[in-house]
Design an enzyme around this catalytic site. Structure first.
Site, mmCIF file in Angstrom:
data_model
loop_
_atom_site.group_PDB
_atom_site.id
_atom_site.type_symbol
_atom_site.label_atom_id
_atom_site.label_comp_id
_atom_site.label_asym_id
_atom_site.label_seq_id
_atom_site.Cartn_x
_atom_site.Cartn_y
_atom_site.Cartn_z
ATOM 1 N N CYS A 156 0.950 -1.188 0.142
ATOM 2 C CA CYS A 156 0.122 -0.090 -0.123
ATOM 3 C C CYS A 156 0.825 1.312 0.010
ATOM 4 O O CYS A 156 0.395 2.397 -0.337
ATOM 5 C CB CYS A 156 -0.878 -0.042 1.287
ATOM 6 S SG CYS A 156 -1.462 -1.641 1.372
ATOM 7 N N HIS A 296 -3.499 7.167 6.503
ATOM 8 C CA HIS A 296 -3.239 5.852 6.202
ATOM 9 C C HIS A 296 -4.715 5.135 6.561
ATOM 10 O O HIS A 296 -5.455 4.652 5.477
ATOM 11 C CB HIS A 296 -2.254 5.011 6.216
ATOM 12 C CG HIS A 296 -2.182 3.617 5.805
ATOM 13 N ND1 HIS A 296 -2.043 3.223 4.476
ATOM 14 C CD2 HIS A 296 -2.394 2.311 6.444
ATOM 15 C CE1 HIS A 296 -2.160 1.941 4.186
ATOM 16 N NE2 HIS A 296 -2.349 1.502 5.352
ATOM 17 N N GLU A 307 -1.583 4.355 13.947
ATOM 18 C CA GLU A 307 -1.487 5.572 13.248
ATOM 19 C C GLU A 307 -1.847 6.864 14.098
ATOM 20 O O GLU A 307 -1.129 7.709 13.926
ATOM 21 C CB GLU A 307 -2.225 5.402 11.965
ATOM 22 C CG GLU A 307 -1.609 6.609 11.142
ATOM 23 C CD GLU A 307 -2.446 6.861 9.767
ATOM 24 O OE1 GLU A 307 -3.266 6.033 9.715
ATOM 25 O OE2 GLU A 307 -1.808 7.533 8.882
ATOM 26 N N LYS A 328 -10.164 6.765 2.617
ATOM 27 C CA LYS A 328 -10.482 4.975 2.246
ATOM 28 C C LYS A 328 -11.765 5.148 2.611
ATOM 29 O O LYS A 328 -12.539 4.067 2.171
ATOM 30 C CB LYS A 328 -9.563 4.433 3.036
ATOM 31 C CG LYS A 328 -8.123 4.234 2.332
ATOM 32 C CD LYS A 328 -7.416 3.260 3.190
ATOM 33 C CE LYS A 328 -5.883 2.994 2.870
ATOM 34 N NZ LYS A 328 -5.091 4.289 3.137
ATOM 35 N N HIS A 333 -9.907 0.807 0.189
ATOM 36 C CA HIS A 333 -8.676 0.811 0.309
ATOM 37 C C HIS A 333 -7.990 0.176 -1.251
ATOM 38 O O HIS A 333 -8.023 -1.042 -1.387
ATOM 39 C CB HIS A 333 -8.012 -0.218 1.140
ATOM 40 C CG HIS A 333 -6.696 -0.120 1.481
ATOM 41 N ND1 HIS A 333 -5.840 0.414 0.665
ATOM 42 C CD2 HIS A 333 -5.951 -0.814 2.571
ATOM 43 C CE1 HIS A 333 -4.293 0.207 1.279
ATOM 44 N NE2 HIS A 333 -4.524 -0.459 2.219
ATOM 45 N N PHE A 392 1.965 -3.943 3.803
ATOM 46 C CA PHE A 392 2.041 -5.198 4.122
ATOM 47 C C PHE A 392 3.780 -5.205 4.093
ATOM 48 O O PHE A 392 4.244 -4.343 2.926
ATOM 49 C CB PHE A 392 1.693 -6.286 3.224
ATOM 50 C CG PHE A 392 0.336 -6.713 3.786
ATOM 51 C CD1 PHE A 392 -0.689 -6.020 4.872
ATOM 52 C CD2 PHE A 392 -0.274 -7.502 3.103
ATOM 53 C CE1 PHE A 392 -1.652 -6.421 5.124
ATOM 54 C CE2 PHE A 392 -1.650 -8.180 3.627
ATOM 55 C CZ PHE A 392 -2.296 -7.497 4.524
#
Lengths: 404, 267
Positions: A156, A296, A307, A328, A333, A392
Site C-alpha cells: 500500500c 493511511h 497510526e 479510504k 483501500h 504489508f
C-alpha cells in the site's frame, strides 16, 4: 524556491469516485461513497462482498477504443492515468522531445495476469513467459516514452516510493519529466478471497457505503478497492518557465520499515514515526505548520490506533487543530494504488482549500483522539499536507506536498 | 557514492562501493533444506517456521543474504538503518498455480490467508527486513523478466541520495524458467533458483572495495523487446572471482544500462 525543487504539473486518475479530476474532487468533498456490492464476479461464498470499484475506464484519445477494450484492466488503468496526466501537463504532444520516465507502483502484475487468464480457462501460468513485458514497459512502449521505466512494490506504500524515486531521477538528470504513481485492479475473485480469509475485510455486506469506517469504533475491517493515479513530475524551474499549472511541490518523502511482521503493524510506533519525521525534515516543514493529514487509516482496529499514536507523537499539542481524515472511507483501500490516490486527495485539498471528510465516522474510537473531519468536508486554508501510507511487509511512508 | 557526469552518459552516473557480494544456486532439494534453515543471523539459527509460508525465491533471497553476511564476518554487524531492494523474477508462480487450482475447485474458502502477504511482490524485501531487523526502506522491484536491470537502476537511485548507510540489493529468479506442471506441485523440468546479493555501502568510497557503476542512457528507441540483461549472466560474473566485469545491457524499451564492477575504486 530551490533549484532542485520538483513539482506536479499533471494528474491522471481512475478511482471509485470517478476518472476526471473535477469529478473526483466533487465526490471527495461531497463525502460520497464509491463502495458497492461486487457484481463483476459471484461473491456469495466470499466473507466480504463489497468493494470500491472503478467504472469502465475510458480510452485515451491516442488509442482506438476497440484496441483499448481488449487490453487487460491493469493496462487500461495505467494507460489512462499516464496519458491523461501527460495531456493535463501539456506534455502529450511534445513527449517525444523530452526524456519521459515512468515509475509505477504495482503489485499484482503477473499474479493478476495468471488469475484472470486461469479463471477464463487459459493456461498462461503453464507457459514460458520470459519474453513478456511488465505492465510498466507495455505502458512505456504504447505511449512511446524514451526515458527509463521501473515498477516498485511496497504494497500500500508503493505510490509514495514511486514519487520519491521519480523526484530523485529528475534531480539526477536521468529524465526531464517523469510519470509516477500507483495503479491496482485488485478487485478480483482470488484477491478478495485472500484478504477475506485473512479476516482483514469488512463483512458489512448489507450496507456497502457504510462498510469503510476508518477511526470509527464500529469498524470491522477494510474495504478493498481498485484504481490508481499517475502524476507528471518535473523540475519546478522548467514548469515555471513554460507557465505550466503547478498542482503541488513534492516537498518531502520519508520511508522506514517495521521489521516486525508481514501483515500486522508494529506495536512499536517508532519506525512509522521515523518515516513521518524524515518526510517533514526533508520538506523543511515544522509539524505545527502542516495544514491537513491524509491518514493511511484503513478501517482496521489495530492499524487505525497505531497510526493515531504516531500522529499524536509527531504533532504533540498541534494534533488538536490539524485536520486528519481518511479518504479510504469513500474509495475503499486501493492497495498499491492507495498512496497515489491519497496524494491526489491532498492536491484536491490544497486546490479547493477544503479538508476531505472521513465518512461513516459516527462514533470515533476514543483511542484515536484526533482532529477528525467527520461526514462533511471542512473549508480551511491548506498549503501543506502530509499523506501516510503503510503497507504489508512493514513499509511506512510519508509524503509531504505543498502548494507552490 | 560518487555521482559524476560521464562522457558515455547523458546524465549522472552513480558509482558506489560493494562491501559484500554473495551468490546462490539452489535446486529443489536444496530449497527444501534452506526453507527450514537458510543460515544464521546474529550467530543464531532462524526459527524453522520463519520461512514456512514464503515463496521459494524468498527462501533463496534470505539464504543468499545470510551467506553474504557470514562470508564477510558481519554476524555482529547491525543493518538497522540499511535499505532493502529485492527484485524477483516471475515471482509467486508456484503459489499462484496452487491457489488457482484450489480456487477453481473449492471457491473462496480455498485461498490461503498467507497468499497475499507472502506471494506478492513486496514479500522478498519485507522478509529480509524482518529477518535482520532492517528499519530503512524496503520494497520490491518489477517481478517481471526485466527485474534485475530495473533493480540496478533503483538501487543506484537509492544510494545516490546518500542518506542510507547501506543497501541490500537482492536479485532472484529460476534458471531455466520455472514452469509449473499442472497439479503436480513441481516444475515441468528441473530448475535452479539463482540469487545474488550485493551489499552497497555509499559511505565508504575509498576503502579499496569493488565498486558498482550505473548509468542511464535514454536515447535509444529501437527494438522494444530487446533486453540482454540476465540474472544468469550476472551470477556467472559474480562467481568468476578476480575478474573485473562490465557491460552495457539494454533494458526493455531501449534504455541502456551500464554496469561495471571494478576490483578497486581508485583508478
Amino acid at each position: 524556491m530551490s533549484g532542485s525543487d520538483v513539482c506536479i504539473t499533471g494528474v491522471g486518475a481512475a478511482t471509485p469516485l470517478g476518472h476526471a479530476y473535477r469529478t473526483i474532487a466533487d465526490n471527495l468533498l461531497a463525502g460520497r461513497s464509491g463502495v458497492r456490492r461486487i457484481t463483476a464476479f459471484p461473491v456469495d461464498d466470499h466473507p466480504s462482498q463489497v468493494a470500491g470499484v472503478v467504472a469502465e475506464i475510458p480510452s485515451p484519445v491516442s488509442i482506438a477504443a476497440a484496441d483499448f477494450a481488449a487490453l487487460p484492466k491493469i493496462d487500461q488503468l495505467a494507460l489512462w492515468c499516464c496519458a491523461t496526466a501527460l495531456e493535463d501537463a501539456g506534455w502529450w504532444k511534445n513527449r517525444a522531445v523530452v526524456r519521459v520516465g515512468i515509475v509505477l507502483g504495482t503489485a499484482a502484475d503477473w499474479s493478476a495476469l495468471w488469475e484472470t487468464d486461469g479463471l477464463r480457462g487459459g493456461t498462461q501460468i503453464y507457459e514460458p513467459q520470459q519474453h513478456l513485458e511488465s505492465v510498466v514497459h507495455r505502458t512505456r512502449r504504447r505511449l512511446q516514452l524514451s526515458g527509463p521505466g521501473v515498477s516498485v512494490s511496497a504494497a500500500c506504500a508503493s505510490g509514495n516510493y514511486a514519487l520519491a524515486l521519480a523526484r530523485r531521477w529528475l534531480r539526477m538528470g536521468w529524465v526531464d519529466v517523469c510519470l509516477a504513481g500507483g495503479c491496482d485492479m485488485a478487485v478480483t475473485p482470488m484477491t478478495v478471497a485472500g484478504f477475506g480469509n485473512l479476516r482483514a475485510l469488512s463483512r458489512r455486506n448489507d450496507d456497502p457505503a457504510a462498510a469503510s469506517r476508518p477511526f470509527d469504533a464500529d469498524r470491522d475491517g477494510f474495504v478493498v478497492g481498485e484504481g490508481g493515479a499517475m502524476f507528471v513530475l518535473e523540475p519546478m524551474a522548467s514548469a515555471r518557465k513554460r507557465s505550466a499549472r503547478i498542482y503541488a511541490k513534492v516537498a518531502g518523502c520519508g520511508a522506514s520499515s517495521d521489521a516486525f511482521h508481514m501483515v500486522i503493524p508494529s506495536s512499536d510506533p517508532q519506525p512509522a514515526i521515523a518515516a513521518v519525521r524524515q518526510a517533514l525534515v526533508d520538506a523543511r516543514v515544522d509539524p505545527a505548520d502542516v495544514d491537513y493529514v491524509n491518514a493511511h487509516a484503513t478501517s482496521t482496529a489495530v492499524g487505525d490506533v497505531a497510526e493515531a499514536k504516531v500522529l499524536e507523537t509527531i504533532f504533540e499539542s498541534s494534533i488538536e487543530r490539524i485536520p486528519v481524515s481518511s479518504t479510504k472511507s469513500m474509495t475503499g483501500h486501493l492497495l498499491t494504488g492507495a498512496a497515489a490516490v491519497e496524494a491526489l486527495a491532498c492536491i484536491i485539498a490544497m486546490d479547493q482549500q477544503a479538508a476531505p471528510p472521513t465518512i461513516n465516522l459516527d462514533h470515533p474510537d476514543p483511542e484515536c483522539n484526533l482532529c477528525h473531519v467527520p461526514h462533511q468536508a471542512q473549508q480551511r486554508a491548506i498549503r501543506t499536507t502530509i499523506s501516510n501510507s503503510f503497507g504489508f511487509g512493514g513499509s511506512n511512508t510519508c509524503l509531504v506536498l505543498q502548494a507552490a | 557514492m560518487i555521482a559524476t557526469q560521464s562522457s558515455s552518459f547523458a546524465a549522472a552516473t552513480v558509482k558506489c562501493p560493494i562491501a559484500g557480494i554473495g551468490t546462490l544456486r539452489a535446486d529443489a532439494d536444496q530449497l527444501v533444506k534452506l526453507r527450514r534453515q537458510p543460515g544464521v543471523r546474529a550467530g543464531k539459527p532462524f526459527s524453522p517456521a520463519f520461512l514456512k509460508h514464503a515463496d521459494d525465491q524468498t527462501v533463496a533471497a534470505v539464504a543468499v543474504v545470510a551467506q553474504t553476511i557470514a562470508k564477510q564476518g558481519w554476524d555482529d554487524r547491525s543493518f538497522r538503518d540499511w535499505g532493502v531492494v529485492a527484485a524477483p523474477i516471475l515471482f509467486g508462480r508456484f503459489g499462484n498455480e496452487a491457489a488457482l487450482r484450489r480456487f477453481v475447485s473449492e471457491g473462496a474458502w480455498g485461498i490461503s490467508p498467507h497468499m497475499i502477504p507472502h506471494h506478492s511482490l513486496h514479500a522478498v524485501a519485507g522478509t529480509i527486513s524482518q529477518a535482520w531487523q532492517i528499519h530503512g526502506p524496503n520494497f520490491g522491484i518489477s517481478g517481471g523478466p526485466g527485474a534485475a536491470a530495473e533493480a540496478f537502476l533503483v538501487a543506484a537511485t537509492m544510494v545516490s541520495e546518500n542518506n542510507l548507510p547501506g543497501l541490500w540489493l537482492v536479485l532472484t529468479g529460476f534458471d531455466p524458467e520455472y514452469i509449473p506442471e499442472k497439479g503436480a506441485g513441481k516444475p515441468t523440468q528441473p530448475t535452479t533458483c539463482l540469487a545474488a546479493a550485493l551489499a552497497l555501502t555509499p559511505d565508504n568510497p575509498s576503502a579499496g572495495l569493488p565498486s558498482l557503476r550505473v548509468g542511464c542512457e535514454t536515447q535509444h528507441q529501437d527494438d522494444p523487446h530487446s533486453s540482454d540483461f540476465s540474472l544468469r549472466a550476472l551470477v556467472n560474473h559474480l562467481e568468476c572471482k578476480g575478474n573485473d566485469g562490465h557491460g552495457q545491457w539494454r533494458m526493455p524499451g531501449g534504455v541502456d544500462f551500464d554496469w561495471q564492477i571494478e576490483a578497486e575504486t581508485q583508478r
